[in-house]
Design a protein around this motif. Structure first.
Motif, PDB file in Angstrom:
ATOM      1  N   UNK A 110       0.568  -0.874  -0.104  1.00 36.01           N
ATOM      2  CA  UNK A 110      -0.092   0.211   0.070  1.00 36.01           C
ATOM      3  C   UNK A 110       0.402   1.573   0.047  1.00 36.01           C
ATOM      4  N   UNK A 111       1.171   2.123  -1.240  1.00 35.33           N
ATOM      5  CA  UNK A 111       1.692   2.852  -1.149  1.00 35.33           C
ATOM      6  C   UNK A 111       3.472   2.725  -1.141  1.00 35.33           C
ATOM      7  N   UNK A 112       3.890   1.826  -1.551  1.00 34.62           N
ATOM      8  CA  UNK A 112       5.070   0.943  -1.214  1.00 34.62           C
ATOM      9  C   UNK A 112       4.837   0.565   0.257  1.00 34.62           C
ATOM     10  N   UNK A 113       4.745   0.465   1.264  1.00 28.09           N
ATOM     11  CA  UNK A 113       4.771  -0.430   2.172  1.00 28.09           C
ATOM     12  C   UNK A 113       4.014  -1.933   2.357  1.00 28.09           C
ATOM     13  N   UNK A 114       4.767  -2.690   2.439  1.00 28.75           N
ATOM     14  CA  UNK A 114       4.229  -4.119   2.445  1.00 28.75           C
ATOM     15  C   UNK A 114       2.973  -4.186   3.738  1.00 28.75           C
ATOM     16  N   UNK A 115       2.010  -4.161   3.071  1.00 29.31           N
ATOM     17  CA  UNK A 115       1.213  -4.364   3.453  1.00 29.31           C
ATOM     18  C   UNK A 115       0.759  -6.376   4.515  1.00 29.31           C
ATOM     19  N   UNK A 116       1.310  -6.767   3.256  1.00 27.01           N
ATOM     20  CA  UNK A 116       0.988  -8.371   3.402  1.00 27.01           C
ATOM     21  C   UNK A 116       1.350  -8.835   3.415  1.00 27.01           C
ATOM     22  N   UNK A 117       0.948 -10.940   2.504  1.00 27.82           N
ATOM     23  CA  UNK A 117       0.909 -11.873   2.086  1.00 27.82           C
ATOM     24  C   UNK A 117       0.398 -12.405   1.895  1.00 27.82           C
ATOM     25  N   UNK A 118       0.005 -12.820   0.177  1.00 25.76           N
ATOM     26  CA  UNK A 118      -1.305 -13.823  -0.495  1.00 25.76           C
ATOM     27  C   UNK A 118      -0.450 -14.997  -1.198  1.00 25.76           C
ATOM     28  N   UNK A 119      -1.429 -15.943  -0.887  1.00 26.33           N
ATOM     29  CA  UNK A 119      -0.874 -17.691  -1.276  1.00 26.33           C
ATOM     30  C   UNK A 119      -1.432 -17.728  -2.581  1.00 26.33           C
ATOM     31  N   UNK A 120      -1.071 -18.667  -3.552  1.00 24.37           N
ATOM     32  CA  UNK A 120      -2.031 -18.307  -4.787  1.00 24.37           C
ATOM     33  C   UNK A 120      -2.780 -19.632  -4.272  1.00 24.37           C
ATOM     34  N   UNK A 121      -2.368 -20.399  -3.037  1.00 21.71           N
ATOM     35  CA  UNK A 121      -3.790 -20.727  -2.289  1.00 21.71           C
ATOM     36  C   UNK A 121      -5.407 -19.863  -2.117  1.00 21.71           C
ATOM     37  N   UNK A 122      -4.913 -18.759  -1.551  1.00 16.99           N
ATOM     38  CA  UNK A 122      -5.506 -17.663  -1.531  1.00 16.99           C
ATOM     39  C   UNK A 122      -6.317 -17.142  -2.438  1.00 16.99           C
ATOM     40  N   UNK A 123      -5.494 -16.887  -3.612  1.00 15.70           N
ATOM     41  CA  UNK A 123      -5.962 -16.715  -5.009  1.00 15.70           C
ATOM     42  C   UNK A 123      -7.116 -17.755  -5.493  1.00 15.70           C
ATOM     43  N   UNK A 124      -6.590 -18.795  -5.224  1.00  8.76           N
ATOM     44  CA  UNK A 124      -7.554 -19.616  -6.144  1.00  8.76           C
ATOM     45  C   UNK A 124      -8.665 -19.643  -5.512  1.00  8.76           C
ATOM     46  N   UNK A 125      -8.918 -19.689  -4.254  1.00 12.43           N
ATOM     47  CA  UNK A 125      -9.808 -19.805  -3.620  1.00 12.43           C
ATOM     48  C   UNK A 125     -10.426 -19.142  -3.749  1.00 12.43           C
ATOM     49  N   UNK A 126     -10.069 -17.731  -3.710  1.00  9.25           N
ATOM     50  CA  UNK A 126     -11.285 -16.230  -4.019  1.00  9.25           C
ATOM     51  C   UNK A 126     -12.024 -16.095  -5.252  1.00  9.25           C
ATOM     52  N   UNK A 127     -10.917 -17.362  -6.343  1.00  3.66           N
ATOM     53  CA  UNK A 127     -11.630 -17.241  -7.791  1.00  3.66           C
ATOM     54  C   UNK A 127     -12.527 -18.230  -8.212  1.00  3.66           C
ATOM     55  N   UNK A 128     -12.336 -19.444  -7.521  1.00  2.80           N
ATOM     56  CA  UNK A 128     -13.061 -20.201  -7.163  1.00  2.80           C
ATOM     57  C   UNK A 128     -14.917 -19.942  -6.585  1.00  2.80           C
TER      58      UNK A 128
END
Length: 134
Positions: A110-128
């Motif tokens: 967020x604005x060049x500051x790291x706020x988190x990490x997401x995994x491919x599993x998180x992304x796949x779950x959201x898309x599915x």
């Protein structure tokens, strides 16, 4: 993740603070952090800020090479190339970035500051989720 759509910002998937380790920590200490927090990735943070990431795969590769996890340091096994996107990036575009880079984790800023990490599993779950029939 109720109600997440592919066009929603990936920042909505960030659920907590980023787990961190020091570049001088041993691989055993890093592995213990990953295990206790049920994570797959640590952000490596030195005096100048975030410098790299260390994944469970990095540790496994070190063990397979015969390295001593009580002697080896995080800095010698971490990946310096951070794959980052802004929190406003869509979930779909975040998944595309992960697939193109052939990695399993994405650092969210967020604005060049790291706020988190997401995994491919998180992304796949959201898309599915959008295609799941109740």
């Amino acid at each position: 993740m109720l109600g997440i759509r592919p066009t929603d910002p990936v920042g909505t998937l960030v659920t907590g603070p980023v787990a961190m380790t020091s570049p001088t920590a041993t691989l055993r200490a890093a592995a213990e952090t990953l295990t206790s927090d049920n994570l797959g990735l640590l952000l490596v943070v030195g005096p100048a800020g975030p410098r790299a990431v260390l994944s469970e795969r990095d540790i496994v590769a070190s063990i397979a090479a015969g390295d001593d996890v009580d002697v080896e340091r995080v800095r010698d096994h971490a990946t310096a190339d951070l794959l980052t996107v802004d929190e406003s990036t869509s979930v779909r575009d975040a998944m595309r970035a992960v697939l193109e880079a052939e990695v399993r984790h994405l650092v969210i800023e967020r604005g060049g500051v790291i706020v988190g990490v997401v995994s491919i599993r998180d992304l796949a779950a959201a898309l599915l989720e959008e295609h799941t029939i109740a």
